[in-house]
Design an enzyme around this catalytic site. Structure first.
Site, PDB file in Angstrom:
ATOM      1  CD1 TRP A  46       0.035   7.867 -13.019  1.00  0.00           C
ATOM      2  CD2 TRP A  46      -0.442   7.313 -15.136  1.00  0.00           C
ATOM      3  NE1 TRP A  46      -1.272   7.475 -13.050  1.00  0.00           N
ATOM      4  CE2 TRP A  46      -1.599   7.135 -14.333  1.00  0.00           C
ATOM      5  CE3 TRP A  46      -0.524   7.035 -16.504  1.00  0.00           C
ATOM      6  CZ2 TRP A  46      -2.800   6.673 -14.856  1.00  0.00           C
ATOM      7  CZ3 TRP A  46      -1.719   6.580 -17.019  1.00  0.00           C
ATOM      8  CH2 TRP A  46      -2.842   6.406 -16.207  1.00  0.00           C
TER       9      TRP A  46
ATOM     10  NE  ARG B  24      -2.615  -4.653  -8.530  1.00  0.00           N
ATOM     11  CZ  ARG B  24      -2.833  -5.623  -7.656  1.00  0.00           C
ATOM     12  NH1 ARG B  24      -3.228  -6.816  -8.077  1.00  0.00           N
ATOM     13  NH2 ARG B  24      -2.704  -5.407  -6.364  1.00  0.00           N
TER      14      ARG B  24
ATOM     15  CB  CYS C 240       1.024  -2.338  -9.360  1.00  0.00           C
ATOM     16  SG  CYS C 240       0.595  -0.905 -10.369  1.00  0.00           S
TER      17      CYS C 240
ATOM     18  CD  GLU D  71       5.603   5.289  -7.643  1.00  0.00           C
ATOM     19  OE1 GLU D  71       6.328   4.353  -8.023  1.00  0.00           O
ATOM     20  OE2 GLU D  71       4.712   5.813  -8.352  1.00  0.00           O
TER      21      GLU D  71
END
Length: 363
Positions: free
Chosen positions: A237, A69, A66, A242
């Site tokens: 979000w 973070r 991720c 992505e």
């Protein structure tokens, strides 16, 4: 898990958690004594809400894949460990969708259901994400999201039927223990979707592209202090890539680059024209612009990388080493323009964390 091993995991977590929460050594020792007694008596222990909340946040902080973070300590934790029925779980999942969506002002959240313990009936959510588009194989070709083919077929086997469009929202499939899985349609009024347009190309809207506003991962296990929560859907979000560089662009997903390149009049017979790159950039511009003009939270990959750098600096001040999976942290568009591309990360598994699980349905 053996009781000795469980107590070792619990001890490591409680000490670390209580230190971060600023609790005294006496409070820590008292809590460890309670945990030890519970494990010796029952074979397990139960987290207090404070432990569950901070543990879930720590798990986000430790998520190697991720890039977002920096905001780990803002995670809203909903404690749903007391829920018993599929109907109650479905209601909690709908509440999560509504809370996280927040009319486009996306809020990070996690809903934690019963853990996988001998005395508790474990819970599994069959969905990869609470919101996801169905995928179909037809005589005329594929429709929808190819990544959802097997799950869509599983839903069909349970009695659900989609409309067969490219953007059918899949139902929520909930399984409690050995009970048969049950599916529930998500109310349309709590689902926010964004139509994709382009700030400069008027033809772009004719492609009919869209995407849902919030990604809520629902098939991973939350592991905190040796306790495994097999159903704990969570969200942040979207980072624009992505959607624009993966979901809508990958040849094994919606595969829109050739179509966009044709509309742009690009020469596609040679890789050297960089037609894929040109189409990819315009698709990502369209995604970010569409989300922003619709008032839906999204972050571009350059800003996300800057936020991750700030996260690294904050962790260094706390004396914590940032672990990471470099292949996931680098954005799929222009990775060399970020600092992440130029450094190395140890892909070590630090607990608490979110863990992949086997699919509960045939693939």
């Amino acid at each position: 898990m053996e009781t000795t091993t469980l107590y070792q995991h619990a001890t490591a977590f409680i000490k670390n958690c209580y230190m971060e929460l600023g609790k005294t050594e006496t409070e820590t020792e008292q809590r460890l004594a309670e945990v030890k007694m519970d494990i010796e008596t029952h074979g397990f222990y139960e987290h207090t809400f404070e432990e569950l909340e901070h543990g879930a946040r720590m798990a986000w902080r430790n998520s190697n894949r991720c890039i977002g973070r920096l905001f780990w300590n803002t995670l809203q934790v909903f404690d749903a460990r007391n829920l018993e029925t599929e109907e109650d779980l479905f209601e909690a999942l709908c509440h999560h969708i509504e809370y996280a969506t927040n009319q486009g002002k996306i809020r990070p959240a996690i809903t934690v259901f019963k853990p996988n313990l001998e005395d508790f009936t474990s819970v599994r959510l069959w969905n990869h994400q609470l919101l996801r588009y169905a995928g179909y194989e037809t005589k005329e070709g594929g429709r929808g999201d190819p990544a959802s083919l097997s799950f869509t077929q599983a839903c069909h086997s349970l009695g659900w039927k989609g409309k067969g469009t490219d953007y059918d929202i899949l139902p929520l499939v909930i399984q409690i223990g050995g009970n048969s899985p049950r599916w529930f349609d998500i109310p349309k009024d709590i689902i926010l979707e964004v139509p994709i347009h382009h700030p400069d190309f008027s033809w772009f809207k004719d492609l009919g592209l869209q995407w849902y506003a919030v990604p809520i991962i629902s098939d991973m296990r939350l592991e905190v202090g040796g306790i495994h929560y097999t159903a704990a859907p969570f969200n942040g979000w979207y980072m624009g890539t992505e959607i624009g560089a993966r979901n809508l662009a990958d040849p094994f997903r919606y595969n829109m680059l050739p179509v966009i390149a044709s509309y742009m009049g690009l020469q596609k017979d040679k890789n050297s024209t960089l037609w894929k790159d040109k189409a990819l950039i315009e698709l990502n511009i369209a995604v970010i612009d569409s989300f922003k003009k619709n008032g839906v939270t999204i972050v571009d990959h350059h800003t996300a990388a800057q936020q991750f750098k700030l996260f690294e600096q904050q962790e260094k001040k706390q004396g914590r080493e940032v672990t990471g999976d470099w292949t996931w942290l680098i954005p799929p568009v222009s990775p060399a323009t970020t600092h992440i591309f130029h450094r190395e990360y140890q892909d070590d598994r630090v607990l608490p964390n979110y863990v992949y699980q086997e699919k509960p349905y045939p693939l």
